[in-house]
Enzyme design. Structure first.
Site, PDB file in Angstrom:
ATOM      1  N   ASP A 315       0.877  -1.163   0.000  1.00  0.00           N
ATOM      2  CA  ASP A 315       0.000   0.000   0.000  1.00  0.00           C
ATOM      3  C   ASP A 315       0.924   1.226   0.000  1.00  0.00           C
ATOM      4  O   ASP A 315       2.117   1.108   0.309  1.00  0.00           O
ATOM      5  CB  ASP A 315      -0.871  -0.037   1.264  1.00  0.00           C
ATOM      6  CG  ASP A 315      -1.617   1.260   1.489  1.00  0.00           C
ATOM      7  OD1 ASP A 315      -2.286   1.720   0.547  1.00  0.00           O
ATOM      8  OD2 ASP A 315      -1.505   1.815   2.593  1.00  0.00           O
ATOM      9  N   ASP A 509      -1.639  -0.792   5.998  1.00  0.00           N
ATOM     10  CA  ASP A 509      -1.840  -0.281   7.357  1.00  0.00           C
ATOM     11  C   ASP A 509      -3.264   0.177   7.649  1.00  0.00           C
ATOM     12  O   ASP A 509      -3.630   0.363   8.809  1.00  0.00           O
ATOM     13  CB  ASP A 509      -0.896   0.907   7.611  1.00  0.00           C
ATOM     14  CG  ASP A 509      -1.349   2.160   6.882  1.00  0.00           C
ATOM     15  OD1 ASP A 509      -1.443   3.218   7.506  1.00  0.00           O
ATOM     16  OD2 ASP A 509      -1.623   2.073   5.667  1.00  0.00           O
ATOM     17  N   ASP A 513      -7.197  -1.702   3.825  1.00  0.00           N
ATOM     18  CA  ASP A 513      -6.243  -2.739   3.427  1.00  0.00           C
ATOM     19  C   ASP A 513      -6.591  -4.109   4.000  1.00  0.00           C
ATOM     20  O   ASP A 513      -5.992  -5.109   3.595  1.00  0.00           O
ATOM     21  CB  ASP A 513      -4.825  -2.367   3.891  1.00  0.00           C
ATOM     22  CG  ASP A 513      -4.287  -1.139   3.183  1.00  0.00           C
ATOM     23  OD1 ASP A 513      -4.597  -0.971   1.992  1.00  0.00           O
ATOM     24  OD2 ASP A 513      -3.580  -0.345   3.831  1.00  0.00           O
TER      25      ASP A 513
END
Length: 614
Positions: A315, A509, A513
């Site tokens: 990410d 995080d 996600d």
């Protein structure tokens, strides 16, 4: 009490064993000394064998030890019979020391559990159990005390020791409005904290739960050893029986006593203790060593799976970047210099609480005199109109400028552009973007060196900003402007492109996600500032929020695998050699004891190396 009694029995048993070796007035005395030593030292093993037989578990290492040593007594090998038990117990002692070292390596995590909370009720402070505190309650944490529950600082400022959570020694400064996590230690100031989570949902409780459950998920090699021992033990027992009783019927001149002795040597050498003990211990050591570096692995199967990672998908925001806006570019026009442009932009934005406005003020870094600003009007979603030192200042997005009749140059800024106009003329723009973490580039390079073949980034951010970060890090691909379900779809496509048997790891995080973390072969969450949903869905948690820790996790996984392989090969080669020599009558009981207990000791000592990793 039981441990104390066992220690006394061991001490007396060793003394009797030594007496049997030194004093040999007659055979009866020697037999008595070694038999008593055997019972005192090996009593626990014999009892375990009897209990397991009662439960229907016959063919285990305790049964093998008891059977082999009884046979050794039967053929007059008294010292060897007692020595097998003695060295086996010494091996168990080394195993216990190794396990204790592993436990100590995560003892800082076990110390996270707070004993009490100072609950503030009215003007009184009452010491209560952390479980009795509810969200919304106010607690007081004095210097030197652990923070018992997650919350927000309401009053006071201090430095927090977060090393038990993150593995980092650097204290973290907090002030009113700062988020604090349970398990941190208040270093110097008095803090009043508004609790945001119940004790069972607090960071400390979640981490403890992860650590305590880590051993319940076995790595494939551990499952293999369990299955191997289940078939191996009865196979060697029946092989020993065949070795004892068949040759006298088929070989002329063969004596039962000679072949029974060979069978007993065969039995002692065949015990699978080295494999059964050292392999789980290696993984436990690897998990302990990882935790010392702020890497929480939820099970040895995930530590094992790291060895097969071919693709890592990141990410962006909060993972490769800080998640904090900062001015990264300043473009000036019409004779305005950087400092002047930044001053007027900061003055215009000084009354706004928007994150982008705050980033402009941080970039300017000086106080704005209130008298400089005679008027200020914030237009939501567009920008700010202000009068600064008698000049008309506009600061905002492209739509705001176009609506105000300001002509803009074509720009493809990799971030959010804050355009600035002075007295109706375009003066320049500030590009505000998410800051890259200082170790992100090194992390990408280290992962390449570790053998990870493909690195990708999935982001919900705009394409220009995402591609800029991807290019700086040298990633193989960047997919931007994705919604959570689109991240999952893209992740599934990348998984299908993986080589057979290889793994895909996803690092994230945020709450968005969590689906990708759960779908990936190995989900890795940023634990310091990551969301609860992400940490819950992940298999591995990086408590320091540093991407570089992923390279450390790979190094620990590979060292652990190497140690496991060394133990398996060493144990099997030595045992095969001694079993063959025992069957031929070349190896004696002493070599058999080394093949069992000696190999187990060496394997356990080797497994302890998994605790440390550079």
């Amino acid at each position: 009490m039981k441990d104390h009694l066992d220690t006394i029995c061991m001490g007396v048993g060793i003394a009797l064993f030594a007496a049997g070796l030194i004093f040999t007035p007659n055979p009866a005395f020697t037999l008595a000394m070694f038999l008593a030593s055997w019972l005192l030292i090996g009593g626990k093993i014999i009892l375990r064998a009897i209990r397991n037989i009662a439960k229907g578990v016959i063919f285990d290492e305790h049964f093998l030890m008891s059977l082999a040593t009884l046979g050794a007594f039967a053929i007059g090998e008294y010292p060897e019979a007692a020595a097998v038990m003695l060295f086996y117990r010494i091996g168990e002692l080394f195993q216990e020391i190794a396990v204790n070292r592993s436990i100590k390596s995560i003892s800082s995590l076990m110390d996270l559990r707070p004993d009490f909370a100072n609950l503030k009720r009215g003007g009184e402070i009452e010491r209560v159990s952390p479980g009795d505190v509810k969200p919304g309650d106010v607690i007081v944490v004095k210097p030197g005390e652990k923070i018992p529950l997650d919350g927000i600082v309401a009053e006071g400022s201090s430095a927090l020791d977060t090393s038990a959570l993150t593995g980092e020694a650097m204290p973290r400064d907090v002030e009113p409005g700062s988020e604090v996590l349970s398990g941190s230690i208040n270093k110097n100031g008095l803090l009043t904290i508004a609790v945001t989570k119940e004790f069972s949902d607090s960071t400390a409780s979640k981490i403890l739960e992860l650590v305590q459950n880590a051993g319940s998920r076995k790595a494939p090699v551990e499952n293999f050893i369990t299955r191997f021992a289940r078939w191996y033990t009865p196979a060697v027992v029946f092989a020993a029986l065949a070795l004892a009783f068949l040759p006298p019927f088929f070989i002329a001149g063969a004596e039962f006593s000679q072949w029974i002795k060979r069978a007993l040597v065969f039995l002692v050498a065949s015990c699978p203790c080295a494999l059964v003990i050292s392999i789980p211990l290696s993984f436990f050591g690897g998990i302990g060593g990882a935790s010392r570096k702020g890497i929480l692995v939820k099970g040895s199967n995930y530590l094992s799976a790291l060895n097969d990672v071919e693709t890592v998908v990141f990410d962006k925001t909060g993972t490769l970047t800080r998640g904090i806006f900062a001015v990264c570019e300043i473009h000036c026009e019409n004779g305005i210099d950087r400092d002047e442009l930044l001053y007027y932009a900061a003055a215009a934005e000084s009354g706004s609480t928007h994150p982008i406005a705050q980033s402009v003020l941080r970039a300017y870094g000086k106080p704005i005199a209130p008298g400089d600003i005679s008027s200020c009007d914030e237009i939501a979603g567009k920008g700010v109109r202000a009068a600064v030192k008698g000049r008309a200042v506009l600061a905002g997005n492209a739509r705001f400028m176009e609506a105000s009749g300001i002509a803009l140059p074509i720009t493809d800024a990799a971030g959010t552009a804050v355009f600035v106009a002075l007295d109706g003329a375009y003066a320049g723009c500030l590009v505000v973007a998410d800051e890259q973490k200082p170790d992100s580039k090194q992390a990408a390079a280290e992962l390449r060196r570790a053998g990870v073949r493909r690195l990708f980034m999935l982001s919900g951010d705009n394409r220009a900003a995402a591609e800029k970060i991807g290019a700086e890090l040298g990633l193989d691909g960047v997919f931007a402007e994705l919604l959570p379900h689109q991240k999952v779809e893209r992740l599934e496509m990348l998984q299908k492109e993986n080589s057979t048997g290889k793994k895909l790891a996803f690092v994230g995080d945020g709450i968005n996600d969590a689906p990708a973390l759960a779908l990936s072969d190995i989900g890795i969450a940023m634990g310091g500032l990551g969301s609860d949903a992400a940490i819950e869905a992940a298999d591995i948690v990086l408590m320091t929020d540093e991407p570089l820790k992923l390279a450390s996790a790979l190094a620990i996984a590979r060292k652990t695998r190497s140690i496991v392989r060394q133990n398996i090969v060493f144990a099997l080669v030595v045992k095969a050699l001694v079993l063959a020599l025992g069957a031929l009558g070349i190896a004696t009981m002493r070599e058999a004891v080394f093949a069992d207990v000696g190999v187990a000791l060496i394997a356990v000592l080797n497994a302890m190396r998994a605790l440390t990793s550079k």
